[in-house]
Write a protein that holds these residues in place. Structure first.
Motif, PDB file in Angstrom:
ATOM      1  N   ILE A  64       1.132  -1.314  -0.387  1.00 24.39           N
ATOM      2  CA  ILE A  64      -0.098   0.168  -0.225  1.00 24.39           C
ATOM      3  C   ILE A  64       0.944   0.983   0.325  1.00 24.39           C
ATOM      4  N   ARG A  65       1.739   1.180   0.056  1.00 21.82           N
ATOM      5  CA  ARG A  65       3.165   2.454   0.071  1.00 21.82           C
ATOM      6  C   ARG A  65       3.908   2.307  -1.927  1.00 21.82           C
ATOM      7  N   ILE A  66       3.083   1.526  -2.496  1.00 19.28           N
ATOM      8  CA  ILE A  66       3.496   1.581  -3.879  1.00 19.28           C
ATOM      9  C   ILE A  66       2.322   1.771  -4.445  1.00 19.28           C
ATOM     10  N   LEU A  67       1.617   2.553  -5.064  1.00 17.99           N
ATOM     11  CA  LEU A  67       0.485   3.440  -5.984  1.00 17.99           C
ATOM     12  C   LEU A  67       0.233   3.146  -7.604  1.00 17.99           C
ATOM     13  N   VAL A  69      10.180  11.190  15.362  1.00 20.43           N
ATOM     14  CA  VAL A  69       8.958  11.409  14.536  1.00 20.43           C
ATOM     15  C   VAL A  69       7.920   9.714  14.748  1.00 20.43           C
ATOM     16  N   TRP A  70       7.040   9.950  15.211  1.00 14.61           N
ATOM     17  CA  TRP A  70       5.975   8.895  15.083  1.00 14.61           C
ATOM     18  C   TRP A  70       5.849   7.882  14.531  1.00 14.61           C
ATOM     19  N   GLN A  71       6.440   8.379  12.499  1.00 16.87           N
ATOM     20  CA  GLN A  71       5.681   7.380  12.095  1.00 16.87           C
ATOM     21  C   GLN A  71       6.752   7.765  10.529  1.00 16.87           C
ATOM     22  N   ALA A  72       7.446   7.293   9.891  1.00 14.75           N
ATOM     23  CA  ALA A  72       7.881   7.430   8.700  1.00 14.75           C
ATOM     24  C   ALA A  72       8.338   6.402   7.724  1.00 14.75           C
ATOM     25  N   GLY A  73       8.142   6.665   6.078  1.00 16.70           N
ATOM     26  CA  GLY A  73       8.269   5.872   5.242  1.00 16.70           C
ATOM     27  C   GLY A  73       8.566   6.885   4.255  1.00 16.70           C
ATOM     28  N   THR A  74       8.402   5.289   2.854  1.00 18.65           N
ATOM     29  CA  THR A  74       8.559   5.861   2.067  1.00 18.65           C
ATOM     30  C   THR A  74       7.347   5.567   0.484  1.00 18.65           C
ATOM     31  N   ILE A  75       6.823   6.370  -0.044  1.00 15.89           N
ATOM     32  CA  ILE A  75       5.867   6.305  -1.316  1.00 15.89           C
ATOM     33  C   ILE A  75       6.026   6.519  -2.077  1.00 15.89           C
ATOM     34  N   LEU A  76       6.289   4.571  -3.140  1.00 12.16           N
ATOM     35  CA  LEU A  76       6.318   5.654  -4.834  1.00 12.16           C
ATOM     36  C   LEU A  76       5.165   5.296  -5.448  1.00 12.16           C
ATOM     37  N   LEU A  77       5.259   6.941  -6.180  1.00 16.63           N
ATOM     38  CA  LEU A  77       4.061   7.475  -7.052  1.00 16.63           C
ATOM     39  C   LEU A  77       3.917   6.463  -8.618  1.00 16.63           C
ATOM     40  N   PRO A  78       3.207   6.353  -8.980  1.00  9.41           N
ATOM     41  CA  PRO A  78       2.678   5.842 -10.258  1.00  9.41           C
ATOM     42  C   PRO A  78       3.088   7.034 -11.231  1.00  9.41           C
ATOM     43  N   ILE A  79       3.706   7.976 -11.340  1.00  7.46           N
ATOM     44  CA  ILE A  79       4.296   9.093 -12.080  1.00  7.46           C
ATOM     45  C   ILE A  79       5.161   8.525 -12.842  1.00  7.46           C
ATOM     46  N   ARG A 128       7.296   9.908   3.447  1.00  3.01           N
ATOM     47  CA  ARG A 128       6.071  10.897   5.003  1.00  3.01           C
ATOM     48  C   ARG A 128       6.777  11.045   5.797  1.00  3.01           C
ATOM     49  N   ALA A 129       6.606  11.118   7.073  1.00  2.00           N
ATOM     50  CA  ALA A 129       6.783  11.265   8.828  1.00  2.00           C
ATOM     51  C   ALA A 129       5.722  12.269   9.039  1.00  2.00           C
ATOM     52  N   ILE A 188       3.167  17.074   2.901  1.00  2.00           N
ATOM     53  CA  ILE A 188       2.946  17.839   3.726  1.00  2.00           C
ATOM     54  C   ILE A 188       1.719  18.148   4.994  1.00  2.00           C
ATOM     55  N   SER A 189       1.150  16.960   4.710  1.00  2.00           N
ATOM     56  CA  SER A 189      -0.323  16.669   4.878  1.00  2.00           C
ATOM     57  C   SER A 189      -0.938  16.304   6.699  1.00  2.00           C
ATOM     58  N   THR A 190      -1.663  17.253   6.545  1.00  2.00           N
ATOM     59  CA  THR A 190      -1.852  16.532   7.989  1.00  2.00           C
ATOM     60  C   THR A 190      -2.951  15.433   7.764  1.00  2.00           C
ATOM     61  N   LYS A 191      -3.730  14.066   8.889  1.00  2.00           N
ATOM     62  CA  LYS A 191      -4.342  13.316   8.934  1.00  2.00           C
ATOM     63  C   LYS A 191      -5.415  14.170   9.617  1.00  2.00           C
ATOM     64  N   PRO A 192      -6.698  13.914  10.122  1.00  2.00           N
ATOM     65  CA  PRO A 192      -6.709  14.135   8.608  1.00  2.00           C
ATOM     66  C   PRO A 192      -6.870  15.655   7.864  1.00  2.00           C
ATOM     67  N   PRO A 193      -6.783  16.036   6.997  1.00  2.00           N
ATOM     68  CA  PRO A 193      -8.164  15.152   5.748  1.00  2.00           C
ATOM     69  C   PRO A 193      -7.467  14.346   5.036  1.00  2.00           C
ATOM     70  N   ALA A 194      -5.847  13.285   5.278  1.00  2.00           N
ATOM     71  CA  ALA A 194      -5.366  12.900   4.423  1.00  2.00           C
ATOM     72  C   ALA A 194      -5.026  12.012   5.741  1.00  2.00           C
ATOM     73  N   THR A 195      -4.567  10.697   5.186  1.00  2.00           N
ATOM     74  CA  THR A 195      -4.086   9.424   5.821  1.00  2.00           C
ATOM     75  C   THR A 195      -2.279   9.393   5.796  1.00  2.00           C
ATOM     76  N   ILE A 196      -2.178   8.909   7.431  1.00  2.00           N
ATOM     77  CA  ILE A 196      -0.648   8.872   7.448  1.00  2.00           C
ATOM     78  C   ILE A 196      -0.227   8.002   6.066  1.00  2.00           C
ATOM     79  N   GLU A 197      -0.884   6.471   5.913  1.00  2.00           N
ATOM     80  CA  GLU A 197      -0.157   6.175   4.770  1.00  2.00           C
ATOM     81  C   GLU A 197      -1.500   6.268   3.486  1.00  2.00           C
ATOM     82  N   TRP A 198      -0.745   6.177   2.144  1.00  2.00           N
ATOM     83  CA  TRP A 198      -1.473   6.803   1.481  1.00  2.00           C
ATOM     84  C   TRP A 198      -2.186   6.188   0.493  1.00  2.00           C
TER      85      TRP A 198
END
Length: 224
Positions: A109-112, A143-153, A172-173, A213-223
């Motif tokens: 779920i970190r590979i879009l 940091v409470w949670q961090a990770g990388t996300i691979l975007l489909p672009i 993401r952090a 730099i998105s907060t939860k909400p409206p974004a979720t922590i994971e993408w």
């Protein structure tokens, strides 16, 4: 498969298939212990009133009725900060208690978009650099949670004298208490620049790094 909920359900079924196979292989085992916590329940099912499913979790309502194992979920009604308080009372080492949360479906779920072995490798390499740098710079526990996300672009870049058209990694952090709300972490610019340079120069197929730099909400922590 590209649709986030369907990806989660397919990966969740993989967990359940393993549970069933292992229960058959070990007939003397009677119990299945799960680390389900209250945010999993809230996001997966309607708890009180007309709330909707935000993200399905395989450990909430996903197990088949025919599963021979009995369930024990001692943390089901606790938030993540409460789980850590219990851990401290039990004397669990700080290096285990302070580990960042990691999603049940893993990097899937970190590979879009669709998942391939090449994308998994790319993301693993980028994530290892990011988390390693957080630790070496003394920022991991800040940091409470961090990770990388691979975007489909893909986007245009330049390496030496050559044009590239490659993938983007998002960093993401966040900082949070219970995982229900979160603020993005204000990491130093110099640190982010070092991570970006290290990923682009060492992970084949990545030519751009961005910071979420998105907060939860409206974004979720994971993408997803």
């Amino acid at each position: 498969m590209t649709e986030p909920e369907k990806k989660r359900k397919i990966i969740g079924k993989g967990f359940i298939d393993v549970f069933e196979a292992e229960s058959e292989a070990h007939p003397d085992c009677e119990w299945l212990g799960q680390g389900t916590i209250y945010p999993d329940v809230i996001e997966s099912i309607s708890v009180h009133g007309p709330s909707v499913t935000i993200k399905s979790h395989h450990n909430v309502g996903g197990l088949p009725e025919k599963l021979k194992l009995k369930m024990v979920e001692p943390l089901r009604m606790l938030f993540k900060d409460e789980v850590r308080r219990v851990g401290r009372e039990l004397g669990i080492p700080a290096n285990i208690l302070s580990r960042h949360p990691f999603p049940g479906p893993g990097l899937g779920i970190r590979i879009l978009g669709d998942i391939t072995p090449a994308k998994v490798t790319m993301l693993q390499e980028a994530d290892a650099i990011y988390i390693g740098k957080l630790k070496s710079h003394g920022l991991y526990d800040a940091v409470w949670q961090a990770g990388t996300i691979l975007l489909p672009i893909q986007s245009v870049g330049v390496m030496g004298d050559e044009r590239t058209y490659e993938q983007t990694i998002a960093l993401r952090a966040v900082n949070s208490t219970d995982g229900m709300t979160a603020e993005w972490s204000h990491l130093p610019y110099e640190f982010l620049a070092e991570v970006s340079s290290e990923i682009i120069n060492n992970v084949k197929g990545i030519n751009r790094v961005v910071y979420d730099i998105s907060t939860k909400p409206p974004a979720t922590i994971e993408w997803e």
